[in-house]
Design an enzyme around this catalytic site. Structure first.
Site, mmCIF file in Angstrom:
data_model
loop_
_atom_site.group_PDB
_atom_site.id
_atom_site.type_symbol
_atom_site.label_atom_id
_atom_site.label_comp_id
_atom_site.label_asym_id
_atom_site.label_seq_id
_atom_site.Cartn_x
_atom_site.Cartn_y
_atom_site.Cartn_z
ATOM 1 N N ASP A 1 -6.734 -8.025 4.744
ATOM 2 C CA ASP A 1 -5.909 -8.811 3.813
ATOM 3 C C ASP A 1 -5.305 -10.051 4.474
ATOM 4 O OD1 ASP A 1 -6.409 -7.023 1.796
ATOM 5 O OD2 ASP A 1 -4.553 -5.904 2.062
ATOM 6 N N ARG B 1 -12.294 -14.644 -1.545
ATOM 7 C CA ARG B 1 -11.387 -15.315 -0.586
ATOM 8 C C ARG B 1 -12.130 -16.209 0.404
ATOM 9 N NH1 ARG B 1 -6.838 -10.506 0.021
ATOM 10 N NH2 ARG B 1 -5.713 -11.175 -1.835
ATOM 11 N N SER C 1 -13.453 0.986 3.059
ATOM 12 C CA SER C 1 -12.480 0.759 1.997
ATOM 13 C C SER C 1 -11.487 1.911 1.918
ATOM 14 C CB SER C 1 -13.191 0.613 0.640
ATOM 15 O OG SER C 1 -12.227 0.701 -0.397
ATOM 16 N N SER D 1 0.839 -1.212 0.000
ATOM 17 C CA SER D 1 0.000 0.000 0.000
ATOM 18 C C SER D 1 0.868 1.254 0.000
ATOM 19 C CB SER D 1 -0.884 0.026 1.256
ATOM 20 O OG SER D 1 -1.797 -1.019 1.221
HETATM 21 C C1 S3P Z 1 -5.622 -1.286 0.152
HETATM 22 C C2 S3P Z 1 -6.872 -1.322 0.730
HETATM 23 C C3 S3P Z 1 -7.613 -2.564 0.945
HETATM 24 C C4 S3P Z 1 -6.728 -3.784 0.844
HETATM 25 C C5 S3P Z 1 -5.805 -3.723 -0.333
HETATM 26 C C6 S3P Z 1 -4.909 -2.513 -0.250
HETATM 27 C C7 S3P Z 1 -4.956 0.022 -0.027
HETATM 28 O O1 S3P Z 1 -8.618 -2.671 -0.045
HETATM 29 O O2 S3P Z 1 -7.499 -4.964 0.777
HETATM 30 O O3 S3P Z 1 -4.992 -4.886 -0.400
HETATM 31 O O4 S3P Z 1 -3.739 0.038 -0.283
HETATM 32 O O5 S3P Z 1 -5.636 1.050 0.096
HETATM 33 P P1 S3P Z 1 -10.092 -2.016 0.155
HETATM 34 O O6 S3P Z 1 -9.926 -0.577 0.237
HETATM 35 O O7 S3P Z 1 -10.859 -2.460 -1.047
HETATM 36 O O8 S3P Z 1 -10.606 -2.618 1.430
#
Ligand code: S3P
Length: 434
Positions: free
Chosen positions: A315, A346, A167, A22
């Site tokens: 995750d 998942r 999210s 991220s």
């Molecule tokens: C992420 C947010 C999450 C996560 C993804 C990385 C990010 O997704 O599952 O692997 O870097 O902002 P969501 O925002 O869809 O929950």
């Protein structure tokens, strides 16, 4: 490529897993939009973050590296991107695509975004909706799926958006569009999600307010280049946190792991299950908290996963399901419907693999119930999802026979070199070209 795994063994030694995915995506994006040159250390040289890097090169940003995790980004400023010659291919990366939607909605030129089969089956309506309200024009394939065509030259207005789901990608998309919008853009979320975008924007000198759960910024400012130290990814460390917790005799030290409070659900949940995990040498590096994590084997017991931990471990559930399979008693997860729209469904993918190994489980719309017990042997399908592959690889530590994990090529999206590192620490893994 597939993995074959011999059963048993344990995990010992010290390791630093690759950089946070991220944070690596965001470092490229904000570095590219800043005025001046940013140096990034610890960058994840995985396919997802590399796809974001390639997208910015295609928009005229000069980027050197990566060499040993070092990347130098020569920022072009918020208004310096150029129209790419071709559609931008984000590969497998939902983060790359959703965050880019936000900042491309505010550009003077048109762009097209595409990705692999998994990404092209994932919902983008969740970002199209708020961006359209801000004045963006975005066309998608049926059902709000990629490929996406983003029409440039639109005037964006700041809005308040109440996120319908927890999210960080949607939140970040709105905030990045907010950089190009008139007035204030603000979001509230149903539960706190990872806050790397907010932290990094502040690191680049862009004011972001977080007050009583509302996150806001004003459009029209600018970003000042800065250096970024990317911590090791707690999501990658997770496979070893679980592996060491389930395999008797294990004792591991994982160094320089990011322990941002919005990411540590996996530690909280494992500790609730009885895991022996301690954080050492806690410090702050470049605006993100970091620690060395020591994990030793401990018998685990099943738990009801607390609702407030779900977004903080989103995750990590594939690996946590393996911990649950090795725990005494029942583990119950609710409120995790987001798992159905990740790189694979998942819940379904893990339930199928657990059933293959003889672990009793019941699938719920928004989660799963797992009964701890012996794990057998068999062939696992990953549905081309990196985290499913690595989760069943570590399951071998407690399996009764050989496990074959098919279709493991996508492991390189988040954890290049997983098999080599895991073997060094004690997992009996071989990677075999198909
Ligand atoms: C992420 C947010 C999450 C996560 C993804 C990385 C990010 O997704 O599952 O692997 O870097 O902002 P969501 O925002 O869809 O929950």
């Amino acid at each position: 490529m597939h993995f074959t795994l011999q059963p048993g063994g344990n995990l010992k030694g010290e390791a630093r897993v690759p950089g946070d995915k991220s944070i690596s995506h965001r470092a490229i994006m904000l570095g590219a939009l800043a005025e001046g040159t940013s140096r990034v250390n610890g960058f994840l040289e995985g396919e997802d973050a590399l796809a974001t890097l390639a997208a910015f090169r295609a928009m005229g940003v000069q980027i050197e590296g990566p060499v040993d995790g070092c990347v130098t980004v020569h920022g072009v400023g918020l208004h310096g991107l150029r129209a790419p010659d071709q559609p931008l291919d984000l590969g497998n990366a939902g983060t790359g695509m959703r965050l880019l939607c936000g900042l491309l909605a505010g550009q003077p030129f048109d762009t097209e975004l595409t990705g692999d089969a998994s990404l092209c089956s994932r919902p983008m309506g969740r970002v199209i909706e708020p961006l359209t309200r801000m004045g963006a024009r975005i066309e998608s394939a049926a059902g709000g799926r990629p490929p996406l065509a983003i029409r440039g030259g639109q005037r964006l207005r700041g809005i308040h958006y109440d996120l319908p789901m927890a999210s960080a990608q949607v939140k970040s998309c709105c905030l990045l569009a907010g950089l190009y919008s008139e007035g204030e853009t603000s979001v509230t979320e149903p539960a706190p999600t990872r806050d790397h975008t907010e932290r990094m924007l502040r690191g680049f000198g862009y004011p972001v307010q977080s007050v009583n759960g509302e996150i806001s910024l004003q459009g029209g400012g600018s970003l000042v280049a800065c250096d970024i130290e990317v911590p090791a990814d707690i999501s990658s460390a997770t496979f070893f946190l679980v592996g060491a917790s389930i395999a008797p005799g294990s004792d591991l030290l994982l160094s320089h792991v990011g322990i941002n409070p919005t990411r540590i659900g996996v530690i909280n949940i494992l500790q609730l299950m009885g895991a022996d995990i301690s954080l050492q040498n806690q410090r702050e590096v470049g605006g993100e908290p970091v620690a060395d994590i020591r994990v030793r084997y401990a018998p685990l017991h099943g738990v009801e996963i607390p609702a407030d931990q779900v977004p903080l471990a989103i995750d990590e559930f594939p690996a946590l399901f393996i911990a649950a399979a090795c725990a005494q008693g029942r583990t119950v997860l609710h409120g995790a419907e987001e798992l159905r729209v990740k790189e694979s469904d998942r819940i379904a993918a893990m339930a199928a693999g657990l059933t293959t190994l003889g672990v009793r489980n019941t699938v719920l719309d928004d989660g799963i119930v797992i009964e701890g017990g012996p794990m057998g042997a068999g062939t696992i399908h990953t549905y081309n999802d990196h985290r499913i592959a690595m989760s069943f690889a570590i399951a071998a530590l407690r399996a009764e026979g050989e496990i074959t994990v098919r279709d493991c090529g996508h492991v390189a999206t988040s954890f290049p070199g997983f098999d080599v590192l895991a073997r060094r620490l004690g997992l009996r893994i071989s990677a075999v070209a198909d």
